[in-house]
Design an enzyme around this catalytic site. Structure first.
Site, PDB file in Angstrom:
ATOM      1  N   LYS B  62      -6.606  -2.339  -6.310  1.00 20.54           N
ATOM      2  CA  LYS B  62      -7.127  -1.352  -5.347  1.00 20.54           C
ATOM      3  C   LYS B  62      -8.407  -0.741  -5.883  1.00 20.54           C
ATOM      4  O   LYS B  62      -8.481  -0.395  -7.071  1.00 20.54           O
ATOM      5  CB  LYS B  62      -6.058  -0.279  -5.107  1.00 20.54           C
ATOM      6  CG  LYS B  62      -6.424   0.756  -4.055  1.00 20.54           C
ATOM      7  CD  LYS B  62      -5.268   1.736  -3.853  1.00 20.54           C
ATOM      8  CE  LYS B  62      -5.572   2.787  -2.794  1.00 20.54           C
ATOM      9  NZ  LYS B  62      -4.421   3.696  -2.560  1.00 20.54           N
ATOM     10  N   SER B 131      -3.196   4.015   2.181  1.00 15.89           N
ATOM     11  CA  SER B 131      -4.556   3.773   1.774  1.00 15.89           C
ATOM     12  C   SER B 131      -4.740   2.452   1.039  1.00 15.89           C
ATOM     13  O   SER B 131      -5.844   1.950   0.956  1.00 15.89           O
ATOM     14  CB  SER B 131      -5.019   4.909   0.860  1.00 15.89           C
ATOM     15  OG  SER B 131      -4.204   4.976  -0.310  1.00 15.89           O
ATOM     16  N   SER B 155       1.124   5.631   0.706  1.00 17.80           N
ATOM     17  CA  SER B 155       0.096   4.593   0.683  1.00 17.80           C
ATOM     18  C   SER B 155       0.510   3.271   0.057  1.00 17.80           C
ATOM     19  O   SER B 155      -0.298   2.347   0.004  1.00 17.80           O
ATOM     20  CB  SER B 155      -1.146   5.109  -0.044  1.00 17.80           C
ATOM     21  OG  SER B 155      -1.821   6.071   0.719  1.00 17.80           O
TER      22      SER B 155
END
Lengths: 409, 409
Positions: B62, B131, B155
């Site tokens: 990420k 996210s 997330s």
């Protein structure tokens, strides 16, 4: 020393401008730092706000704390010339209060134990302590009214004691560590150095937006004197400082009694380095895996030790710490503060060691606020440490301020 | 999907090389990513270790997680082209296990709520969630066997549910967040996406050096079904998935009963955003103070909200969270796991929202392990969530694996 409260009062009275206050610091640095070496960078042209509760206050920023306007080099060649994109949370907060991040201060490599070249402002043959060496020396030498440090074992309170300035290691995470190089996420705590306890209270209240921290009551506290028998006994100078702290507290109206800590706290003390070294090995995985040979010997030895710690031993240490925090919380139903040693004695007569954190590491692990109060005397500085309950930073500062006043008075 | 265990078995059998396994991923990315957009950077020539427990495993990272070999841009123009000096702790750890950090995956700005351009691999008109959008989509689409995400509200678990892959948000700080952009230091938790629960267990055991996580017993668990009535009711699809999860658990020998959470947990749920927004405002102080206008609308609104939260309200929320964690710990004396919704339903038919974390944020705040188990069905993916006690990640995965097996079988 340069008092934050005094500078603020002069600015409020119109006899000093914020720029003038910053220039005072520049002058003190030019005069004193050549013999001390507290800085790794000084901003030649920082923004100097005209207003704000900390306008005119020049701050020293330990060099493991990110700054966008100056390099952040972690006391390590691996970060030579490193420039973060933004400021650490605490630096951005200080700037928004009107303060000026004037300089980066020396740090041991990754805030571990390998000494910096910084000298004690009271005697250049002695260590200023570490890891927040430059911040303690800069405030102790009267070059800055405020400086940021971090404490994972004893890196704020011990150098403050050695350099003769006040300091607070606040409750765990009261000041966010975002943008600060991590060594141990369960232990690393941002702290402040200033000339006196009142200066600390003003700065901490402003930084945290918690007005109650300034002006909390220190009246008639119940104080427990803790000698931490689990640790090797301190020097006569430290015992003498503690005795003078006790006498001052009594003169100021405190009820003082001796306390032997319950065994749960000794057990936690014994396991501090397990947490520190295990987490350090994981936090510095990139550095250790790729650049172990480039690390100086003491931090390398800590990380080697951490590499050999099994997760089960780490979990056990964390459980002991958790248990000890519960026991300590219960003790603070009976006492408002603990009075104990800040360090084993005055600064050692060497630049090859930063001294011993054995009277600090328990309190870091407990996450409770600790304040160093300098004890006036003839020799090298020695302080006493006031420890309070988690979240009771205002009350802890108030008790420390009461002792400070009685010691001076 | 690409199974980590399957790739490792083929490598162990000599029918696949580590380089071949990485090439499989490159091929899948070339074929599928043009319609999905899960990546912001792909390393053209990473080191590919020949050995190690995760050799041959390509990992998606990420883009709020530091990597030295690829930019780390936080989903924000403020970090355009930003190159950290080192790898985050978890990335360094993965590399030392033989894994390859092959790609950076899309993230909402600072892991908040403004959507990325990434599409759900099961229907390009639907969000992949957020996210950790790119990591969930990359694993769900069969482009990678392992990806890293973070969860502050929902997330990790929510996008996994939307994208049809398994995921774990482990116990708080089981994987250190050093080198991960902070939004909320009390909540941010690193998590893993993989094809199945066994893949997660293998990866988490290796990353944490805790062998016991793999192969923990899931036998005859006592399972509490929690519908979290404090939150708005979920869709029929989510209720159906939960019913199928319950039936599967019972088939596999679990004792299942309904549980209404005590009010302390509802009170914590209601205060999650106070902690998140307050800490976000402080963690992102540099960005907010200097670049507020450059922030996209949803994160800006969160930080504006955080700017209006008084320290006392934050302290109150933290106390409620603390109390709720104690109550939840007591519940786990009676149950081995909680079974609940992973998300309010399948992925919403929009790219303008990342969906709703209302069934996730309590568990993030409690710091307990959560696993998404995909529930096989005809429509868009929906998962169920298995929640375990703090530190019981192995047992939680074992219960999740038992349910997964019964659902498939």
């Amino acid at each position: 020393m340069l008092s934050l409260l005094d500078l603020r009062a002069r600015i409020a009275a119109g006899t000093l401008t914020p720029r003038g206050a910053i220039d005072l610091c520049r002058g003190a640095i030019a005069a004193r730092d050549p013999g001390i070496g507290a800085f790794v960078a000084i901003d030649p042209d920082p923004a100097i706000p005209d207003s704000g509760p900390l306008a005119g206050i020049a701050v020293g920023v330990k060099d493991i704390i990110d700054t966008a306007s100056m390099p952040t080099q972690m006391g390590s060649g691996l970060y030579d010339g490193w420039r973060p994109r933004g400021d650490a949370a605490v630096v951005a907060r200080l700037k928004s209060l009107g303060a000026v991040a004037l300089a980066k201060t020396t740090t041991t490599t990754f805030a571990s134990s390998d000494p910096t070249a910084t000298r004690n402002p009271h005697d250049p043959g002695h260590t200023p302590g570490g890891s927040s060496a430059g911040s303690a020396a800069a405030v102790g030498a009267g070059m800055l009214p405020l400086a940021l440090g971090t404490q994972t074992a004893g890196s704020v309170i011990r150098p403050a004691s050695y350099c003769g300035c006040a300091a607070i290691k606040p409750s765990f995470r009261l000041i966010p560590t975002v943008g600060v190089k991590t060594y141990s996420w369960a232990l690393d705590t941002l702290g402040l150095f200033a000339a006196g306890v009142g200066d600390l209270a003003c700065a901490l209240a402003a930084i945290t937006g918690r007005d109650g921290i300034e002006g909390a009551s220190g009246d008639s506290p119940r104080i427990a004197v803790v000698r931490l028998q689990v640790a090797e006994a301190p020097s006569a100078e430290a015992e003498d400082a503690l005795a003078r702290g006790v006498a001052a507290a009594e003169r100021a109206g405190a009820r003082v009694s001796d306390l032997t800590l319950p065994p749960e706290l000794d057990a936690a003390w014994e396991r501090h380095s397990v947490i520190q070294d295990y987490e350090g090995r994981h936090a510095l995985a990139w550095e250790y895996t790729n650049h172990r040979e480039a690390l100086p010997p003491l931090v390398r030895a800590h990380l080697d030790a951490g590499d050999a710690i099994a997760p089960a031993a780490y979990d056990d240490a964390r459980r002991h710490a958790h248990r000890a925090r519960r026991v300590l919380k219960g003790l603070f139903d009976e006492f408002d503060a603990i009075l104990t040693f800040s360090a084993p004695g005055p600064a050692p007569a060497t630049l090859a060691s930063t001294g011993d954190p054995r009277f600090n590491r328990l309190w870091t692990q407990m996450g409770v606020p600790c304040v160093n109060v300098p004890v006036p005397g003839d020799g090298l500085p020695v302080g006493v440490q006031v420890v309070g309950r988690f979240g009771g930073d205002g009350r802890t500062l108030a008790v420390a301020g009461m002792i400070e006043g009685a010691l001076r008075g």
